[in-house]
Design an enzyme around this catalytic site. Structure first.
Site, PDB file in Angstrom:
ATOM      1  CB  VAL A   4      36.217  43.942  35.939  1.00  0.00           C
ATOM      2  CG1 VAL A   4      35.138  44.975  36.256  1.00  0.00           C
ATOM      3  CG2 VAL A   4      35.609  42.556  35.784  1.00  0.00           C
TER       4      VAL A   4
ATOM      5  CG  HIS B 178      39.509  44.611  40.504  1.00  0.00           C
ATOM      6  ND1 HIS B 178      39.402  45.184  39.241  1.00  0.00           N
ATOM      7  CD2 HIS B 178      39.926  43.344  40.307  1.00  0.00           C
ATOM      8  CE1 HIS B 178      39.745  44.284  38.337  1.00  0.00           C
ATOM      9  NE2 HIS B 178      40.083  43.169  38.952  1.00  0.00           N
TER      10      HIS B 178
ATOM     11  CG  ASN C 280      45.697  41.851  37.774  1.00  0.00           C
ATOM     12  OD1 ASN C 280      46.793  41.599  38.243  1.00  0.00           O
ATOM     13  ND2 ASN C 280      44.674  41.024  37.890  1.00  0.00           N
TER      14      ASN C 280
ATOM     15  CG  ASP D 181      37.506  36.532  41.906  1.00  0.00           C
ATOM     16  OD1 ASP D 181      36.869  35.837  41.090  1.00  0.00           O
ATOM     17  OD2 ASP D 181      38.398  37.320  41.561  1.00  0.00           O
TER      18      ASP D 181
ATOM     19  CG  HIS E  59      42.786  40.252  42.384  1.00  0.00           C
ATOM     20  ND1 HIS E  59      41.883  39.341  41.921  1.00  0.00           N
ATOM     21  CD2 HIS E  59      42.972  41.147  41.388  1.00  0.00           C
ATOM     22  CE1 HIS E  59      41.526  39.667  40.695  1.00  0.00           C
ATOM     23  NE2 HIS E  59      42.181  40.766  40.349  1.00  0.00           N
TER      24      HIS E  59
END
Length: 123
Positions: free
Chosen positions: A97, A101, A88, A31, A103
């Site tokens: 975004v 995805h 999220n 990231d 994290h």
């Protein structure tokens, strides 16, 4: 039609990223705004905008993202110490975004709750 994102550009090698893992289904990279000493993003190569857009056909793909997280944790040596995985969804969930995805955060004790106050944008 799926909207192009920065993540699709990373998948297509149109922009550089510090890629840490790749297979036929997923890609993991560092990231650019890390929130922990280790902060990787694990994305499916298939574009899925949000958790709300996951359907039954995506079940194995989404599970694969978690398998990749565990594999990376073991390879990088922090699996036994512990780590956090977070996905999220939409603005209030902190998604910035719109390409699904995961994290992967590690490298220090991670507190709870994992959020900071945000001011809701005016509609």
């Amino acid at each position: 039609m799926t909207q192009e994102t920065i993540f699709s550009k990373i998948i297509n090698r149109e922009i550089p990223a510090d890629i840490q893992y790749e297979d036929e289904l997923a890609l993991a990279f560092t990231d650019v705004n890390p929130q922990a000493p280790v902060h990787l993003l694990i994305i499916p190569k298939k574009p899925i905008a949000t958790i709300n857009d996951i359907d039954e056909a995506d079940r194995e793909l989404v599970g694969h993202l978690f398998v990749v997280a565990a594999k990376i944790a073991a390879q990088k040596g922090f699996a036994a110490d512990g780590y956090r995985v977070v996905m999220n969804c939409n603005d209030d969930g902190g998604q910035t975004v719109y390409h699904l995805h995961l994290h992967l955060l590690a490298g220090k004790p991670l507190g709870w709750p994992p959020y900071q106050e945000r001011i809701k944008r005016a509609e």
